[in-house]
Design a protein around this motif. Structure first.
Motif, PDB file in Angstrom:
ATOM      1  N   GLY A  26      74.041 151.340  53.253  1.00  0.00           N
ATOM      2  CA  GLY A  26      73.653 151.136  54.654  1.00  0.00           C
ATOM      3  C   GLY A  26      74.811 151.337  55.616  1.00  0.00           C
ATOM      4  O   GLY A  26      75.966 151.395  55.211  1.00  0.00           O
ATOM      5  N   THR A  27      74.488 151.448  56.889  1.00  0.00           N
ATOM      6  CA  THR A  27      75.556 151.599  57.879  1.00  0.00           C
ATOM      7  C   THR A  27      76.262 150.260  58.081  1.00  0.00           C
ATOM      8  O   THR A  27      77.441 150.218  58.384  1.00  0.00           O
ATOM      9  CB  THR A  27      74.993 152.062  59.231  1.00  0.00           C
ATOM     10  N   ALA A  28      75.527 149.169  57.898  1.00  0.00           N
ATOM     11  CA  ALA A  28      76.118 147.846  58.088  1.00  0.00           C
ATOM     12  C   ALA A  28      76.455 147.184  56.754  1.00  0.00           C
ATOM     13  O   ALA A  28      77.537 146.635  56.582  1.00  0.00           O
ATOM     14  CB  ALA A  28      75.159 146.955  58.877  1.00  0.00           C
ATOM     15  N   ASN A  29      75.526 147.266  55.799  1.00  0.00           N
ATOM     16  CA  ASN A  29      75.727 146.591  54.514  1.00  0.00           C
ATOM     17  C   ASN A  29      75.423 147.503  53.342  1.00  0.00           C
ATOM     18  O   ASN A  29      74.461 148.265  53.385  1.00  0.00           O
ATOM     19  CB  ASN A  29      74.812 145.366  54.422  1.00  0.00           C
ATOM     20  N   GLY A 171      68.071 148.834  60.890  1.00  0.00           N
ATOM     21  CA  GLY A 171      69.330 148.530  60.215  1.00  0.00           C
ATOM     22  C   GLY A 171      70.457 148.317  61.215  1.00  0.00           C
ATOM     23  O   GLY A 171      70.242 147.809  62.320  1.00  0.00           O
ATOM     24  N   GLY A 172      71.664 148.720  60.827  1.00  0.00           N
ATOM     25  CA  GLY A 172      72.809 148.606  61.714  1.00  0.00           C
ATOM     26  C   GLY A 172      72.904 149.824  62.623  1.00  0.00           C
ATOM     27  O   GLY A 172      72.861 149.718  63.840  1.00  0.00           O
ATOM     28  N   GLY A 195      70.808 147.685  65.138  1.00  0.00           N
ATOM     29  CA  GLY A 195      71.624 146.487  65.335  1.00  0.00           C
ATOM     30  C   GLY A 195      72.971 146.702  66.015  1.00  0.00           C
ATOM     31  O   GLY A 195      73.360 145.938  66.901  1.00  0.00           O
ATOM     32  N   GLU A 220      77.728 140.103  67.925  1.00  0.00           N
ATOM     33  CA  GLU A 220      76.747 140.025  66.837  1.00  0.00           C
ATOM     34  C   GLU A 220      76.326 138.570  66.595  1.00  0.00           C
ATOM     35  O   GLU A 220      75.135 138.279  66.410  1.00  0.00           O
ATOM     36  CB  GLU A 220      77.309 140.647  65.553  1.00  0.00           C
ATOM     37  N   LYS A 223      73.931 137.534  69.220  1.00  0.00           N
ATOM     38  CA  LYS A 223      72.619 138.154  68.976  1.00  0.00           C
ATOM     39  C   LYS A 223      71.847 137.380  67.918  1.00  0.00           C
ATOM     40  O   LYS A 223      70.659 137.083  68.090  1.00  0.00           O
ATOM     41  CB  LYS A 223      72.818 139.605  68.524  1.00  0.00           C
ATOM     42  N   GLY A 298      64.913 145.546  57.030  1.00  0.00           N
ATOM     43  CA  GLY A 298      66.242 145.708  57.632  1.00  0.00           C
ATOM     44  C   GLY A 298      66.621 144.462  58.416  1.00  0.00           C
ATOM     45  O   GLY A 298      65.759 143.635  58.764  1.00  0.00           O
ATOM     46  N   GLY A 299      67.899 144.326  58.709  1.00  0.00           N
ATOM     47  CA  GLY A 299      68.392 143.124  59.379  1.00  0.00           C
ATOM     48  C   GLY A 299      67.752 142.887  60.738  1.00  0.00           C
ATOM     49  O   GLY A 299      67.528 141.737  61.143  1.00  0.00           O
ATOM     50  N   LEU A 302      64.840 140.549  61.542  1.00  0.00           N
ATOM     51  CA  LEU A 302      65.065 139.109  61.701  1.00  0.00           C
ATOM     52  C   LEU A 302      65.314 138.702  63.145  1.00  0.00           C
ATOM     53  O   LEU A 302      65.419 137.518  63.443  1.00  0.00           O
ATOM     54  CB  LEU A 302      66.264 138.678  60.840  1.00  0.00           C
ATOM     55  N   LEU A 325      66.574 142.233  54.323  1.00  0.00           N
ATOM     56  CA  LEU A 325      67.869 142.905  54.148  1.00  0.00           C
ATOM     57  C   LEU A 325      68.060 143.504  52.752  1.00  0.00           C
ATOM     58  O   LEU A 325      68.927 144.348  52.551  1.00  0.00           O
ATOM     59  CB  LEU A 325      69.015 141.915  54.429  1.00  0.00           C
TER      60      LEU A 325
HETATM   61  P1  ADP Z   1      71.970 148.835  57.218  1.00  0.00           P
HETATM   62  O1  ADP Z   1      70.867 149.096  56.243  1.00  0.00           O
HETATM   63  O2  ADP Z   1      72.122 149.894  58.253  1.00  0.00           O
HETATM   64  O3  ADP Z   1      73.253 148.519  56.516  1.00  0.00           O
HETATM   65  P2  ADP Z   1      70.943 146.146  57.526  1.00  0.00           P
HETATM   66  O4  ADP Z   1      69.518 146.286  57.170  1.00  0.00           O
HETATM   67  O5  ADP Z   1      71.839 145.535  56.517  1.00  0.00           O
HETATM   68  O6  ADP Z   1      71.552 147.521  58.041  1.00  0.00           O
HETATM   69  O7  ADP Z   1      70.983 145.297  58.888  1.00  0.00           O
HETATM   70  C1  ADP Z   1      72.167 145.033  59.536  1.00  0.00           C
HETATM   71  C2  ADP Z   1      71.884 144.728  60.982  1.00  0.00           C
HETATM   72  O8  ADP Z   1      70.980 143.635  61.092  1.00  0.00           O
HETATM   73  C3  ADP Z   1      73.159 144.329  61.741  1.00  0.00           C
HETATM   74  O9  ADP Z   1      73.204 145.021  62.962  1.00  0.00           O
HETATM   75  C4  ADP Z   1      72.960 142.845  61.960  1.00  0.00           C
HETATM   76  O10 ADP Z   1      73.577 142.414  63.158  1.00  0.00           O
HETATM   77  C5  ADP Z   1      71.453 142.725  62.052  1.00  0.00           C
HETATM   78  N1  ADP Z   1      70.966 141.382  61.751  1.00  0.00           N
HETATM   79  C6  ADP Z   1      71.146 140.672  60.622  1.00  0.00           C
HETATM   80  N2  ADP Z   1      70.575 139.453  60.728  1.00  0.00           N
HETATM   81  C7  ADP Z   1      70.011 139.390  61.960  1.00  0.00           C
HETATM   82  C8  ADP Z   1      69.275 138.387  62.691  1.00  0.00           C
HETATM   83  N3  ADP Z   1      69.001 137.189  62.155  1.00  0.00           N
HETATM   84  N4  ADP Z   1      68.870 138.687  63.950  1.00  0.00           N
HETATM   85  C9  ADP Z   1      69.139 139.884  64.495  1.00  0.00           C
HETATM   86  N5  ADP Z   1      69.820 140.870  63.876  1.00  0.00           N
HETATM   87  C10 ADP Z   1      70.256 140.632  62.614  1.00  0.00           C
END
Ligand code: ADP
Ligand code: MG
Length: 357
Positions: A26-29, A171-172, A195, A220, A223, A298-299, A302, A325
Motif C-alpha cells: 500500500g501507499t500508506a501501509n 487508502g493512503g 487519506g 493525521e 483526522k 481501506g483505512g 474508518l 485495513l
Molecule cells: P494503503 O492501502 O494505501 O496503504 P490503507 O488502507 O492502509 O492505505 O489506509 C491508510 C489511510 O487510512 C491513511 O491515510 C490513514 O490516515 C487512514 N486512516 C486509518 N485509520 C483511519 C481512521 N480511523 N479514520 C480516518 N482515516 C483513517
C-alpha cells in the motif's frame, strides 16, 4: 490421472520446500501474509536510507518515526506514491527486507511464491516493475492481483457469481473503486485522492485559518481522532505547530467542524469518482449493487460518518468491511490457498515467468 497425482505431490513438495507469501504493497501501509500463519507484518510503507552509503537504515514503523526528523544524510521516503512505485530500488529493498523478515523462522530451501496486490488500472510497465522488484527480492513465482479484487476476496464476497459487487478502497494515496462480476473487474477507477490528501487538506486549512504550520503526523492524528465526513457531536483537539508570523511554537484548539471544512472538497471528489463508476456500470449490475450494497475497505473506510455520507448521496446501502485495513492482505492469503481456483482473476503475465499451474 497420473498428472493429477503428480500435481498433488508437486504441490505438497513445494509447500515443504518454499513459503507462500501475500503482500499488500500500500501507499500508506504494507502488510505481509504468510500461508499457515496469517498476517505477520503490518508496517507503514516507509524506508529510511543513508544517502552516503545507499544502505537501508530502517523500514516500517522505525523509518516512519524518522520522517521529517532525519539528519542531512539520512532520508526517509515512501516508495509507493499514489499507488505507483516511485522509487524502484527502494521498493525492491523494502520488499526484500519484508520477505526476509516474514520468513525469519521458517526459511525454506526455495524462494517463496508471492501474490502481490497492486491498484487497479496501473499500467503494464508499472505492473512489470512490481513483478521484477518481487522477483529480484528472491521470489520463486510472482502473481499479481488488482487490489479491489483482492479486497473482495479477502472479505469473502461472491466474486465468481453472475452478480455485481462494488468495492471502494480508500487508502493512503489512492481511492480504488471497482465493480466486479463473474471473476473479473467490469468497471474501475483509481483516483489519487485518499487519506494522504485529507491530511494535506488539514495542514493547508490550519495554515490559512490559524496561521500555524503543523506536521503531517499531527494532521493525521486530528483526522483520526476528531475528523468526520458528516456533522457529529462537537469534539475538539489541541494541535501544536509553528506560528507562521513569529516562527515560535504555538498551539490552537480545533474542532470537528474545522476538519470537516478542510476535507470536504476531497470527500466530494471521492463521491464523484464513485458516481462516475456507477454511471458507466451496466444496469443489471447496478441493480445488484443497490440490493447488496457498496463495500468499503481501506483505512479511509474508518473515517467517522463516511458510510452515512455515501449512503445519503448515492442512495445505496453501504457496508463497512470488518477490519478494512487488512482486507487486501487477507485476500492475497486466500488466493495463495488455492492459486488454481483464482488463476483467472490474477493479472495476466506479460512475460515468461512461471504461471499458476
Ligand atoms: P494503503 O492501502 O494505501 O496503504 P490503507 O488502507 O492502509 O492505505 O489506509 C491508510 C489511510 O487510512 C491513511 O491515510 C490513514 O490516515 C487512514 N486512516 C486509518 N485509520 C483511519 C481512521 N480511523 N479514520 C480516518 N482515516 C483513517
Ligand atoms: Mg490499500
Amino acid at each position: 490421472m497420473f498428472k493429477k497425482e503428480f500435481r498433488k505431490y508437486y504441490e505438497q513438495a513445494s509447500r515443504f520446500l518454499s513459503n507462500d507469501i501475500g503482500i499488500d504493497l500500500g501507499t500508506a501501509n504494507t502488510l505481509v501474509y504468510v500461508r499457515g500463519k496469517g498476517i505477520v507484518i503490518n508496517e507503514p510503507s516507509v524506508v529510511a536510507i543513508n544517502q552516503k552509503t545507499g544502505q537501508v537504515v530502517a523500514v516500517g514503523a522505525a523509518a516512519k518515526q524518522m520522517l521529517g526528523r532525519t539528519p542531512g544524510h539520512i532520508i526517509a521516503v515512501r516508495p509507493v506514491v499514489e499507488g505507483v512505485i516511485s522509487d524502484y530500488e527502494v521498493t525492491e529493498e523494502m520488499i526484500a527486507y519484508l520477505m526476509d523478515k516474514a520468513q525469519k523462522e521458517t526459511k525454506k530451501m526455495l524462494g517463496p511464491r508471492v501474490v502481490v496486490g497492486v491498484p487497479s488500472a496501473i499500467t503494464n510497465v508499472e505492473t512489470r516493475a512490481v513483478r521484477d522488484a518481487t522477483m529480484n527480492s528472491g521470489a520463486r513465482e510472482v502473481h499479481i492481483v488488482e487490489e479491489p479484487m483482492a479486497a473482495a476476496i479477502g472479505i469473502r464476497l461472491p466474486i465468481f457469481e453472475p452478480v455485481g459487487t462494488m468495492i471502494i478502497d480508500i487508502g493512503g494515496g489512492t481511492t480504488n473503486i471497482a465493480v466486479i462480476a463473474l471473476g473479473g473487474i467490469v468497471r474501475s477507477k483509481n483516483i489519487k485522492i485518499a487519506g494522504d490528501r485529507l491530511n494535506n487538506d488539514i495542514i493547508a486549512y490550519i495554515r490559512n485559518e490559524f496561521k500555524i504550520l503543523i506536521g503531517e503526523k499531527t494532521a493525521e492524528n486530528a483526522k483520526i481522532t476528531i475528523g468526520s465526513a458528516l456533522p457529529r457531536s462537537v469534539t475538539e483537539t489541541v494541535v501544536k505547530g509553528r506560528d507562521l508570523v513569529t516562527g515560535l511554537p504555538r498551539e490552537v484548539i480545533i474542532t470537528d467542524a474545522d476538519i470537516r471544512a478542510a476535507i470536504a472538497p476531497s470527500i466530494d471528489n471521492i463521491m464523484e469518482g464513485a458516481r462516475e463508476v456507477l454511471e458507466t456500470t451496466p444496469p443489471e449490475l447496478i441493480s445488484d449493487v443497490m440490493q447488496r450494497g457498496i463495500h468499503l475497505v481501506g483505512g479511509g473506510a474508518l473515517l467517522h460518518g463516511m458510510n452515512e455520507l455515501l449512503r445519503e448521496t448515492m442512495k445505496i446501502p453501504i457496508v463497512v468491511a470488518d477490519d478494512p485495513l487488512t482486507a487486501v492482505a487477507r485476500g492475497t492469503g486466500i488466493i495463495l490457498e488455492n492459486l488454481k481456483l483464482y488463476k483467472d482473476v490474477l493479472v495476466k503475465n506479460d512475460d515468461n515467468l512461471p504461471q499458476a499451474k
